[in-house]
Design an enzyme around this catalytic site. Structure first.
Site, PDB file in Angstrom:
ATOM      1  N   GLU A 167      66.640  10.313  42.286  1.00 45.04           N
ATOM      2  CA  GLU A 167      65.987   9.508  41.254  1.00 45.04           C
ATOM      3  C   GLU A 167      65.328   8.347  41.984  1.00 45.04           C
ATOM      4  O   GLU A 167      65.968   7.356  42.314  1.00 45.04           O
ATOM      5  CB  GLU A 167      66.989   8.966  40.227  1.00 45.04           C
ATOM      6  N   ASP A 172      76.186  14.089  39.159  1.00 46.76           N
ATOM      7  CA  ASP A 172      75.394  12.881  39.310  1.00 46.76           C
ATOM      8  C   ASP A 172      76.074  12.030  40.374  1.00 46.76           C
ATOM      9  O   ASP A 172      77.279  11.800  40.317  1.00 46.76           O
ATOM     10  CB  ASP A 172      75.382  12.123  37.973  1.00 46.76           C
ATOM     11  N   ASN A 217      87.124  19.479  21.000  1.00 47.76           N
ATOM     12  CA  ASN A 217      88.417  19.119  20.398  1.00 47.76           C
ATOM     13  C   ASN A 217      88.315  18.115  19.253  1.00 47.76           C
ATOM     14  O   ASN A 217      89.312  17.520  18.850  1.00 47.76           O
ATOM     15  CB  ASN A 217      89.367  18.586  21.477  1.00 47.76           C
ATOM     16  N   HIS A 247      67.885  11.587  30.046  1.00 52.73           N
ATOM     17  CA  HIS A 247      68.772  10.744  29.223  1.00 52.73           C
ATOM     18  C   HIS A 247      68.340   9.275  29.213  1.00 52.73           C
ATOM     19  O   HIS A 247      68.966   8.469  28.532  1.00 52.73           O
ATOM     20  CB  HIS A 247      70.193  10.856  29.764  1.00 52.73           C
ATOM     21  N   ASP A 248      67.325   8.920  29.994  1.00 50.67           N
ATOM     22  CA  ASP A 248      66.849   7.527  30.023  1.00 50.67           C
ATOM     23  C   ASP A 248      65.526   7.355  29.289  1.00 50.67           C
ATOM     24  O   ASP A 248      64.962   6.255  29.284  1.00 50.67           O
ATOM     25  CB  ASP A 248      66.612   7.081  31.480  1.00 50.67           C
ATOM     26  N   ASP A 285      71.452   9.035  41.763  1.00 50.70           N
ATOM     27  CA  ASP A 285      71.095   7.980  40.824  1.00 50.70           C
ATOM     28  C   ASP A 285      70.545   6.723  41.508  1.00 50.70           C
ATOM     29  O   ASP A 285      71.131   6.248  42.483  1.00 50.70           O
ATOM     30  CB  ASP A 285      72.376   7.604  40.065  1.00 50.70           C
ATOM     31  N   ASP A 312      81.348  19.255  21.621  1.00 50.21           N
ATOM     32  CA  ASP A 312      82.701  18.698  21.558  1.00 50.21           C
ATOM     33  C   ASP A 312      83.693  19.805  21.182  1.00 50.21           C
ATOM     34  O   ASP A 312      83.597  20.385  20.107  1.00 50.21           O
ATOM     35  CB  ASP A 312      82.707  17.573  20.507  1.00 50.21           C
ATOM     36  N   ASP A 317      82.481  17.504  25.814  1.00 49.00           N
ATOM     37  CA  ASP A 317      83.414  17.623  26.934  1.00 49.00           C
ATOM     38  C   ASP A 317      83.154  18.883  27.756  1.00 49.00           C
ATOM     39  O   ASP A 317      82.310  19.710  27.409  1.00 49.00           O
ATOM     40  CB  ASP A 317      84.863  17.593  26.408  1.00 49.00           C
ATOM     41  N   ASP A 355      87.091  15.088  18.921  1.00 52.20           N
ATOM     42  CA  ASP A 355      87.199  13.627  19.047  1.00 52.20           C
ATOM     43  C   ASP A 355      85.820  12.956  19.007  1.00 52.20           C
ATOM     44  O   ASP A 355      85.705  11.745  19.220  1.00 52.20           O
ATOM     45  CB  ASP A 355      87.975  13.225  20.313  1.00 52.20           C
TER      46      ASP A 355
HETATM   47  C1  GLC Z   1      69.843   5.582  36.460  1.00 49.54           C
HETATM   48  C2  GLC Z   1      70.454   6.365  35.321  1.00 49.54           C
HETATM   49  C3  GLC Z   1      70.619   5.457  34.146  1.00 49.54           C
HETATM   50  C4  GLC Z   1      71.535   4.336  34.555  1.00 49.54           C
HETATM   51  C5  GLC Z   1      71.068   3.631  35.829  1.00 49.54           C
HETATM   52  C6  GLC Z   1      72.165   2.838  36.433  1.00 49.54           C
HETATM   53  O1  GLC Z   1      68.564   5.141  36.179  1.00 49.54           O
HETATM   54  O2  GLC Z   1      69.681   7.487  35.039  1.00 49.54           O
HETATM   55  O3  GLC Z   1      71.109   6.118  33.021  1.00 49.54           O
HETATM   56  O4  GLC Z   1      71.614   3.393  33.524  1.00 49.54           O
HETATM   57  O5  GLC Z   1      70.664   4.533  36.824  1.00 49.54           O
HETATM   58  O6  GLC Z   1      73.124   3.671  37.004  1.00 49.54           O
HETATM   59 CA    CA Z   2      85.830  16.064  22.991  1.00 52.88          CA
END
Ligand code: GLC
Ligand code: CA
Length: 557
Positions: A258, A98, A23, A330-331, A201, A21, A29, A25
């Site tokens: 994905e 993405d 700034n 991230h999932d 995605d 981050d 970013d 908040d």
């Molecule tokens: C993909 C993403 C996930 C998101 C889902 C819906 O699996 O990686 O984070 O919630 O698609 O877009």
């Molecule tokens: Ca920020």
């Protein structure tokens, strides 16, 4: 030997909200990312995949896009984005965005217009069905985040729209060529800006079985898992081939799909010579033990099962294409917390996991913090949880009769929040991620596990990742590690994960003792060189190597 420019690359995934981050908040970013490009370069990554930074109400953390052509002000501006692309280029780092096109946000103007006039042009961008009072919904599919996929169209009593994810993520109707044109136009607009490509995605969901119909219910809610529909859906190739030909091919762009639920016989069609994508993720180990009943019913993976999952995927793909290998994203929960038995979680076992994953045939994707060995965060109450799927799974567990304590334990094990906690830069307040209040709790272990500590320490997990990624680039070994075949060895030995990578002129053995007990191995004709070792010593006696607890070695044989 490179046939495609991306085949020898390593990708670093950034979850922008939690990276850096600039700034104060509390939200990471683009400027923050730009300030850390050198560190990503030093790690040895060649491309960066950014999780979504488009305008979004963040109902699903940016995977619900309300404007594909603009950067969400929380993440910065289009100038910042252009700067990131340019600064990346200077360092030989390509930027991948993405591509979230199975659905958009219900705050996208297309959807707003569809609500105003469901029978008009934009109504046809979505799946909107008429359901009169007392009639049944068009189908009984359960959305990935819980509840029916059908939701009342705002402003209409008898119209429903389809969303396979959250209700704030209406599905786009790919059957409509006008919609597809809009998507391709947008993809090309971004590629023209100089992106290296896209991570794509949830793409398997764009093809539905039509007309809508029910599948047998698999829970007592009377609904059915989407995978039952995906098994039957035919013809996605027409859309994917068109997207490739109109967008990715003309730009020579990298594309990583994905893709869950792909049928085995379709793998070459997806990532073979003229596949729809450059590559797709191997989720075989991630989905091991999953249950359609919910997280509460999932099995925990063992090291041997992890090995078997990796090898199963490697066998399926052979040399037909390149899978993308991940430990986490991230999932997923943090890989080190998920794959390593809890009592054995330490630097050696973390380095072992890195070794066996990064040396697989395919493209390594490293998720931010993985290179530090970041771990799951302790979760004590559902109020601490942000992720929408975790919140749903908590309810599912309670409904199945679990106590709140058990439900929390289950959520802690699998929650997507585990990977989304702020990046641990140093041991100052908030792990140096922000000078403000972080949007999500920082993992309390940041005083020990952080970038600054590890950068100084030649034996850290971070330093080890650098060596691993450098090995893939080493002119001596690179052809073998990138293009060489993969042959599992000692597959039936509990606690051992080992494989050979071979090219015409070289053989490399990756051998790991994924257990606490010492294990003796005997590489047939001995070895000529230790390329990497996660422990200080290698114990050897007359050609027999004894691997210590969680020891992993890479040997030229
Ligand atoms: C993909 C993403 C996930 C998101 C889902 C819906 O699996 O990686 O984070 O919630 O698609 O877009
Ligand atoms: Ca920020």
């Amino acid at each position: 030997m490179l046939k495609k420019w991306w085949q020898d690359k390593t990708v670093y995934q950034i979850y922008p909200k939690s990276f850096c981050d600039s700034n104060g908040d509390g939200i990471g970013d683009l400027k923050g990312i730009i300030s850390r490009l050198d560190m990503i370069k030093e790690l040895g990554a060649d491309m960066i995949w950014l999780s979504p930074i488009y305008c979004s109400p963040l109902a699903d953390q940016g995977y619900d896009i309300s404007d594909y052509y603009r950067i969400d002000p929380r993440f910065g501006t289009m100038e910042d984005m252009d700067e990131l692309i340019a600064e990346g280029k200077k360092r030989g780092i390509g930027i991948i965005m993405d591509l979230v096109v199975n659905h958009c946000s219900d705050e996208h103007e297309w959807f707003k217009k569809a609500c105003e006039d469901p029978d008009g042009k934009y109504g046809k961008f979505f799946y909107i069905e008429t359901v009169k009072e007392g009639e049944k919904l068009p189908c009984n599919w359960r959305s990935y985040f819980g509840g029916s996929v059908w939701e009342k169209l705002p402003g209409h009593e008898d119209r429903y729209y389809l969303h396979v994810f959250h209700k704030k993520q209406p599905d786009l109707n790919w059957e409509n060529p006008e919609l597809r044109n809009e998507i391709y136009k947008m993809i090309n607009w971004w590629l023209d800006k100089g992106l290296a490509g896209f991570r794509i995605d949830a793409i398997i969901n764009i093809k539905k079985t039509l007309p809508f119909h029910d599948y047998p219910a698999d829970r007592d809610d009377g609904m059915t898992d989407i995978s039952n529909m995906l098994k039957e859906a035919e013809g996605i190739g027409e859309f994917l081939g068109e997207m490739r030909d109109r967008c990715f091919l003309p730009h020579d762009a990298f594309s990583a799909g994905e893709v869950f639920n792909v049928k085995d016989e379709q793998i070459p069609e997806f990532i073979g010579e003229n596949g729809y994508f450059s590559t797709m993720f191997d989720f075989n180990a991630n989905i091991y033990g999953r249950s359609s009943k919910g997280w509460y019913d999932c099995k925990i993976i063992t090291p041997d099962a992890y090995r078997d999952c990796c090898f199963e995927s490697q066998r399926k793909i052979g040399d037909a294409g390149f899978l993308s290998n991940i430990i986490e994203n991230h999932d997923e929960p943090r890989g080190v917390s998920h794959y390593i038995p809890k009592e054995d979680l330490n630097d050696a076992s973390k380095k072992l996991l890195a070794t066996v994953s990064v040396m697989l045939r395919g493209i390594p994707f490293i998720y931010q913090g993985q290179e530090l060995g970041m771990e799951n965060i302790p979760i004590n109450s559902i109020d601490e949880v942000d992720d929408i799927s975790s919140r749903d799974e908590y309810e599912v567990a309670l409904r199945a009769g679990k106590t709140p304590e058990e439900a929390i334990r289950i959520v802690s094990e699998f929650s997507r929040d585990n990977a989304r906690t702020p990046y641990q830069w140093n041991s100052t307040e908030n792990a140096g991620f922000t000078s403000g209040k972080p949007w999500l709790r920082v993992n309390p272990n940041y005083r020990e596990i952080n970038f600054e500590n590890e950068e100084k320490d030649p034996d850290s997990v971070l330093s080890y990742y650098k060596k691993l990624l450098a090995l893939r680039k080493n002119p001596n070994d690179r052809d073998t590690l990138i293009f060489g075949s993969l042959k599992p060895v000692w597959e039936d030995r509990p606690g051992i994960m080992a494989y050979e990578r071979s090219s015409e002129n070289q053989k490399i053995l990756i051998a790991a003792n994924f257990s606490r007990e010492p294990q003796a191995i005997k590489p047939g004709s001995g070895y000529s060189k230790v390329l990497l070792n996660n422990l200080p010593e290698l114990s050897e006696n007359e050609g027999t190597i004894t691997l210590g607890a969680y020891q992993a070695v890479i040997l030229e044989i």
